[in-house]
Enzyme design. Structure first.
Site, short mmCIF file in Angstrom:
data_model
loop_
_atom_site.label_atom_id
_atom_site.label_comp_id
_atom_site.label_asym_id
_atom_site.label_seq_id
_atom_site.Cartn_x
_atom_site.Cartn_y
_atom_site.Cartn_z
N LYS A 42 1.54 45.33 15.16
CA LYS A 42 1.00 44.19 14.40
C LYS A 42 -0.39 43.86 14.92
O LYS A 42 -0.82 44.34 15.96
CB LYS A 42 1.90 42.95 14.55
CG LYS A 42 3.36 43.14 14.23
CD LYS A 42 3.65 43.38 12.76
CE LYS A 42 5.14 43.57 12.52
NZ LYS A 42 5.43 44.00 11.13
N SER A 48 4.02 47.47 7.00
CA SER A 48 3.53 46.11 7.31
C SER A 48 2.06 46.07 7.72
O SER A 48 1.44 45.02 7.67
CB SER A 48 4.38 45.48 8.41
OG SER A 48 4.18 46.14 9.65
#
Length: 257
Positions: free
Chosen positions: A137, A59
């Site tokens: 993230k 990701s």
């Protein structure tokens, strides 16, 4: 009783004490003691200063690749007034199971043995998965900021009315001005509803936007704009620290931006 007799009676006690001291000295010099001491030092370092983290998914590609080992600075947001994550920071955080579903295909194993293994290898030594599932993230916006996507010309994320310059983004969902965007009949899944980040929360997204399971995943639709309830927030208290450095493999060694 004579003095010699008293001295003779005291000799066994003296020898016993000497034996105990020798045993203690022997243990302090033993490989086992050195191993335990090393584990304690590593555990304290990881508990209060920095933690090793193995990146499990793609990701955050290409900024961080699958399987890379990174150093998470646990002091980055701990000391000093107003020390909080800022937009563009890459953070590692504990996943709130009520907000973030478990990784696809993952079965949560609560067995005591596996928990103990994760605690030793992951929590203490940083060479394996941890007891708490951690995610990495990039922070897009912090509490009070207004977020939307996308700008009409470039298709960029917009925070407080300013389009973001995000050179790190990889394979973002497609937009084409006036043809395939947030106002055309062909709706782009890049589009996100306008929202103000709640108090104490962060909006985080992955750099590999097309596959990232992040704070806006449930907002992405190729049919119509979703309601603001689609966002998933990260609580500030769940942030473990700032991703600061890659240490493995050696070919990727260096700071994280």
């Amino acid at each position: 009783m004579s003095q010699n007799s008293s001295e003779l009676m005291g000799m066994p006690v003296q020898r016993a004490n000497e034996g105990q001291h020798d045993a203690k000295r022997g243990f302090l010099k033993s490989p086992l003691f050195h191993l335990l001491a090393a584990i304690l030092v590593v555990a304290l370092f990881q508990g209060f200063v920095a933690k090793l983290f193995v990146v499990p998914t793609g990701s955050m590609q290409p900024t961080i690749e699958i399987g890379e080992r990174i150093v998470v600075d646990k002091t980055a947001y701990r000391y000093g007034a107003g020390k909080t994550p800022q937009p563009s920071d890459i953070v590692v955080f504990k996943k709130d199971v009520e907000t973030w579903e478990s990784s696809k295909g993952e079965v949560q194993d609560k067995s005591t043995v596996k928990y103990a293994i994760k605690f030793v290898l992951g929590d203490l030594l940083g060479i394996g998965p941890t007891t708490n599932e951690l995610l990495v993230k990039r922070v897009i916006a912090v509490e009070g900021q207004v977020v939307r996507c996308c700008s009409s010309d470039s298709g960029a994320m917009v925070v407080d009315g300013v389009p973001l310059d995000e050179p790190y983004v990889f394979k973002d969902p497609t937009t084409v001005a006036n043809k395939f965007d947030c106002g055309s009949d062909s709706y782009s899944s890049r589009c996100l509803p306008t929202v103000t980040v709640p108090e104490g929360k962060l909006l985080v997204l992955g750099d590999h936007r097309a596959i990232s399971d992040d704070g806006a995943t449930e907002c992405r639709s190729d049919k119509e704009q979703q309601s603001v309830d689609c966002y998933r927030w990260v609580d500030r208290k769940d942030v473990v620290g700032k991703a600061s450095f890659k240490i493995w493999p050696l070919s990727s060694w260096g700071p994280i931006h």
